[in-house]
Design an enzyme around this catalytic site. Structure first.
Site: not given
Ligand code: MN
Length: 745
Positions: A89-90
């Site tokens: 996600e990051d």
């Protein structure tokens, strides 16, 4: 009770990871530490430069989540995945990066967590919340995804103090409505309580603080009370020879809070603020403890609950009772075994702990995990070892959950398409749909919706309306019904045209013509059979898909056949048969008989005489083209012929046959003699055959009470001779009747 963040000290990730490693080592869990270190290194590198709101390096969150996963007792892959849970996600890292280094199972878990993280929720009514919970469970597929997501959420809630008020509120609501209930459903009491208390702290700070303050002000009294009772119980139970562990605790804030609201009490009205837990080794001990405690203190009527004999749906087991202690203060006691305790604390996650406890011992796994299985309502996995590795949440396998652009969760059957979605909103939306997009991308109408998809439908006022293909694309019955309704209403003329064409073509297929059914005497009866008042009504129904053309034609054809039987009126079938006979008469001239039988249009074909009615020359006969065994010859008064089906396939198999001029010397046929029971019957019958020079193949007699039934297969030249034989037999004393076998009754 919610743990408070310890001061403002910024955690050092390396120190934190060291503590985690020690915890794993101390737990006795057999894990490849090199692999876990590698996961930490990857997460640290990937998140480098990223900070959390409190100023700590982002990776501290990942280590904290892994730490909670260790507390839950999860397996090595889960710990690795927890460390990496935010990298897709990051950070720049991808599924492939994780899969390459740590294998696909880990990458799948991380990807699953990522998907759950991407789901956006908005506060909704209860029903919506239940759908959201189901959606998350359905999306997770692997239970470990949910467990890590709970660990992630737990740490985020513990560190929520640094977030904006807005974010605190949204996350707390989500936690209260989604994650705490999921933890509860999975039987994870500990995580559930902490999530609830933390969420309450942000959702109703006043209520939370009021309870905290009251508890604090009474803490000394409560503590000494608990200490006192604990010692008392422990001593008495041990005096009775029981091995026990006694705990006491203040009830968690949210449960006190709920009680206050449910019973409309202020906190002073709630007496049982503390609860005691007695843990023993065996189930009989649980009940022994219960008896002793009821002997020590006065039980409060109506508060005894036996969740051992009747476990809760999430498999929680314990015996609960509330008793009045010294100074008249009531308190609750929960009695359970260590096994039950682990299940209560960690729920579904406890089975990893069990596995470590039983290392190497496979037997009993099935039994132990049976509750997990029941919990998940999974009917599919049956092999215990397999089950353990592929612990899947497939309780919603036949449903799919998607979002409307407004954030409503729409529940559709698995395999549903944007068409189903549109019609589930409103039939007007479906009927005016001109396009659809999923997660912002335009998709075809037959796109199969996935859990968590955000679906948007484009509509237009002057839309052409549904197309007939939609009936095949729509998965839900309700969407199809609405589409059919539209066609029924909006397109009557067109439907009639279309239906008529379909009907006529089907009629032709079945060898019928329009004139055959439009006879004014017959038509009303045929329409009645298909339940329509006019042909146009029926055409319209066929046109919009309300009735299949084949079905209409078949029903009419059956009815035609029936009318023919009842009235003797010449109907289509008969006319068809007559035409066939004419053709056959012309053809037969050139055909050679087989066993004395001529078959329409077929020269020298395989013939057999049916066993059911055993025809002989002189009988009216008919042929049936069998599958691969030539033509079977029946009498026209044969019961099987009378029962023939008027389906197009079957009716075409019955063909005209006739006796040739030259026949065989003899044919076998079967008859039955029914007689009063008497001695000498068989002898008399045999004598007749002897006198008439009849060759008998088989003769079987059986008695039924007062009657004798004699089955005879004999050879004869034809019907005339057989009639003579039958007359002789019928004249014997005691004979009631003589019948040929196989005739219709
Ligand atoms: Mn996270």
């Amino acid at each position: 009770m919610a743990e408070k963040e310890s001061e403002n000290k910024i955690p050092d990730p390396d120190e934190q990871f060291e503590a985690l490693s020690k915890k794993i080592a101390d737990s006795g869990m057999d894990m490849d530490m090199g692999r876990i270190e590698a996961a930490y290194a990857m997460a640290r590198l990937a998140h480098s430069g990223q900070l959390r709101r409190d100023g700590s390096p982002y990776v501290t969150h990942c280590v904290a989540a892994a730490d909670i996963a260790v507390d839950m007792g999860l397996d090595e892959d889960s710990i690795v995945a927890a460390l990496l849970h935010d990298v897709i996600e990051d950070t720049q890292l991808t599924y492939q990066d994780i899969a390459r280094q740590f294998g696909e199972p880990v990458a799948n878990i991380v990807e699953g967590v990522t998907k759950l993280t991407r789901v956006q929720y908005t506060s909704k009514e209860d029903e919506q919340m239940e759908n959201l919970r189901k959606m998350l469970m359905a999306m997770a597929k692997d239970i470990r995804v949910i467990l890590i997501k709970i660990a992630d959420r737990l740490h985020n809630m513990r560190t929520m103090a640094y977030q904006t008020e807005e974010k605190q509120r949204i996350k707390s609501l989500e936690t209260m409505e989604i994650y705490a209930p999921i933890a509860h459903r999975l039987g994870m009491q500990k995580a559930k309580w902490e999530l609830e208390d933390l969420a309450l702290m942000y959702l109703d700070p006043t209520g939370y603080n009021e309870i905290m303050k009251t508890l604090e002000s009474r803490m000394d009294t409560l503590k000494s009370f608990m200490q006192n009772m604990e010692t008392k119980m422990k001593k008495r139970l041990e005096d009775e020879g029981l091995q026990v562990t006694v705990y006491s605790r203040i009830k968690h804030i949210y449960s006190i809070y709920r009680k206050m609201y449910a019973q409309k009490l202020d906190i002073n009205g709630i007496f049982d603020l503390c609860a005691f837990r007695v843990i023993v080794d065996t189930i009989p001990d649980c009940y022994n403890v219960l008896g002793i405690i009821h002997d020590m203190f006065k039980p409060v009527p109506g508060r005894f609950k036996d969740y051992i004999s009747t476990p809760k749906p999430n498999m929680y087991q314990s015996v609960h009772t509330t008793v009045i202690g010294s100074e008249g203060i009531p308190f609750e006691v929960q009695i359970r075994t260590w096994d039950m305790h682990r299940t209560a604390e960690y729920g579904i996650a406890a089975h990893w702990k069990y596995k470590i406890g039983d290392s190497g011992v496979k037997t009993g796994d099935e039994e132990k995990f049976a509750w997990v299985r029941r919990l998940l309502e999974s009917q599919q996995e049956s092999d215990a070892t397999d089950f353990f590795h592929n612990l899947k949440i497939d309780m919603f396998a036949d449903e799919v959950f998607v979002f409307s652009p407004k954030g409503d969760v729409i529940n559709l059957p698995a395999g549903a398409t944007p068409i189903d979605f549109a019609y589930s909103i409103h039939s007007a939306v479906g009927n005016s749909m001109v396009g659809a997009s999923v997660n912002g991308r335009i998709v075809n109408f037959d796109y199969v919706l996935q859990n968590g998809d955000i679906v948007e439908v484009r509509t237009a006022k002057n839309a052409a309306g549904p197309s007939r293909d939609w009936l095949n694309i729509a998965k839900s019955g309700s969407a199809r019904t609405k589409i059919k309704q539209w066609f029924k209403k909006e397109r009557r003329e067109e439907n009639i045209e279309r239906g008529r064409a379909m009907f006529e073509s089907e009629l032709k297929n079945k060898g019928l013509r329009m004139e055959d059914i439009t006879d004014e005497e017959i038509l009303p009866q045929l329409l009645k059979k298909v339940s329509y008042s006019s042909l146009d009504e029926m055409y319209a129904a066929i046109g919009y898909g309300g009735m299949a053309a084949t079905r209409a034609v078949n029903r009419m054809k059956d009815e035609l056949a029936r009318l023919h039987h009842v009235s003797g009126k010449k109907t289509v079938l008969e006319k068809v048969t007559e035409a066939a006979e004419r053709r056959e008469n012309q053809a037969r001239k050139n055909i050679k008989p087989v066993h004395g039988v001529l078959v329409e249009g077929l020269d020298n074909c395989l013939i057999k005489f049916s066993r059911c009615c055993t025809p002989i020359p002189g009988d009216d006969i008919v042929g049936y083209i069998t599958r691969g065994q030539g033509v079977s010859i029946h009498r026209t008064d044969c019961a099987n012929y009378a029962r023939r089906e008027f389906t197009p396939e079957d009716i075409g198999r019955w063909i005209s046959v006739s006796w040739a001029d030259e026949i065989k010397e003899s044919y076998a046929t079967a008859i039955t003699v029914v007689s009063r029971e008497r001695s000498g019957l068989i002898m008399d019958i045999a004598t007749i055959f002897n006198t008439l020079n009849t060759k008998v193949r088989t003769i079987n007699a059986r008695d039924t009470g007062d009657k004798s039934i004699v089955n005879i297969t004999l050879e004869t030249t034809g019907l005339d001779e057989l009639k003579a034989i039958i007359n002789k037999l019928a004249a014997l004393p005691g004979v009631v009747e003589v019948n040929r076998n196989g005739g219709k009754k």
